[in-house]
Design an enzyme around this catalytic site. Structure first.
Site, short mmCIF file in Angstrom:
data_model
loop_
_atom_site.label_atom_id
_atom_site.label_comp_id
_atom_site.label_asym_id
_atom_site.label_seq_id
_atom_site.Cartn_x
_atom_site.Cartn_y
_atom_site.Cartn_z
N ARG A 130 37.44 45.30 50.13
CA ARG A 130 38.83 45.29 49.69
C ARG A 130 39.72 44.80 50.82
NH1 ARG A 130 39.50 47.40 44.85
NH2 ARG A 130 41.76 47.27 44.99
N HIS B 101 52.66 44.46 46.93
CA HIS B 101 53.21 45.66 46.28
C HIS B 101 54.23 46.29 47.21
CE1 HIS B 101 50.06 46.18 43.23
NE2 HIS B 101 49.19 45.85 44.14
N CYS C 202 49.73 41.43 41.73
CA CYS C 202 48.34 41.87 41.90
C CYS C 202 47.50 41.76 40.63
CB CYS C 202 48.30 43.27 42.49
SG CYS C 202 46.73 43.61 43.31
N1 GLN Z 1 41.81 45.12 40.32
C1 GLN Z 1 42.36 44.16 41.18
C2 GLN Z 1 41.67 44.03 42.53
O1 GLN Z 1 41.22 45.00 43.12
C3 GLN Z 1 43.85 44.41 41.34
C4 GLN Z 1 44.20 45.64 42.11
C5 GLN Z 1 45.67 45.93 42.17
O2 GLN Z 1 46.45 45.59 41.26
N2 GLN Z 1 46.04 46.59 43.23
O3 GLN Z 1 41.56 42.93 42.99
#
Ligand code: GLN
Length: 252
Positions: A130, A197, A96
């Site tokens: 998101r 993750h 990520c």
């Molecule tokens: N900041 C990054 C995004 O939102 C990575 C987020 C994360 O590692 N979960 O794309």
């Protein structure tokens, strides 16, 4: 395999990038190595530390934009050292936020561009919505061997691979790199980047063993044969996670 075998993991920025217990991936690698009488030496690499030359597997976890911004200049500066190591056959797993920063750049939610390490052939730009939920991939890391990878994604970044770059896998359910291409992650030699993750490796033990195999191959110059493990609980975890992803109802 004899008892003195070891691999060296270079864990980048563990106190900055460890969202969703990404550190659990290291615990899985250490346990699966120990069960095969392989010692896993984990070297922590923080801001300002040198990049050790003897690393067999680099590991970098996820983090939000704020944490990424804190370590981006340091990671970008050591990019050529990591790229050289990967070109020389070192393995890597980047998750990520760490995945985004192994690319050329990441433009975050506030529009600020962070320079990346330039190790993986990609760049990332944050979008409005998101992309969150369980993910299932089909991955072919070895030609002709198709396997599934299950995990959980939560990212605003849309990652675009360069033409010809290889993904980690194709999305069966979930968003993946950008919610459009049907691709997830990136593979360059023995280096992998992914949005998954969970942490990733407890529910995908074959992938943990693939990484261990790559790391051992880097160290010894020979492809090891890892003794199979029982993996009943791991298989169950994979099943539960895959079923959750499938119930999202197809791609995207
Ligand atoms: N900041 C990054 C995004 O939102 C990575 C987020 C994360 O590692 N979960 O794309």
């Amino acid at each position: 395999m004899n008892a003195v075998e070891r691999v060296v993991v270079g864990h980048l920025y563990p106190s900055y990038l460890n969202i969703y217990a990404d550190r659990g991936n290291i615990a899985v690698l250490a346990a699966r190595a120990a069960w095969r009488a392989v010692e896993l030496d984990v070297v922590t690499i923080g801001p300002g530390d040198p990049t050790p030359l003897e690393v067999d597997l680099f590991y970098v976890g996820g983090g939000q934009d704020r944490e990424q911004a804190l370590i981006a200049p340091d990671l970008s500066a050591r990019g050529p050292a990591i790229a050289d190591a990967v070109a020389g056959g070192a393995a890597a797993l980047a998750v990520c936020g760490g995945y985004q920063l192994l690319g050329r750049f990441y433009r975050g939610r506030d529009g600020e561009e962070m320079a990346g390490a330039g190790v993986l052939p990609l760049y990332t730009v944050a979008g409005e919505r998101r992309m969150i939920g369980d993910v299932l991939l089909e991955s072919e890391l070895e030609p002709g061997v198709l396997r599934t990878v299950a995990g959980f994604e939560n990212h605003a970044g849309r990652t675009i691979l360069d033409d010809g770059a290889e993904p980690l896998g194709r999305v069966v359910s979930g968003f993946g790199n950008d919610g459009e291409s049907g691709l997830e992650g990136c593979r360059l030699g023995r280096a992998l980047g992914t949005y998954l993750h969970g942490p990733l490796l407890p529910r995908n033990p074959w992938l943990a063993d693939w990484l261990l195999t790559q790391a051992l191959s880097h160290r010894t110059g020979e492809v090891p044969v890892l003794e199979p493990l029982a993996d009943e609980l791991e298989a169950e975890a994979h099943e539960v996670s895959s079923a959750r992803a499938r119930s999202r109802g197809g791609r995207y």
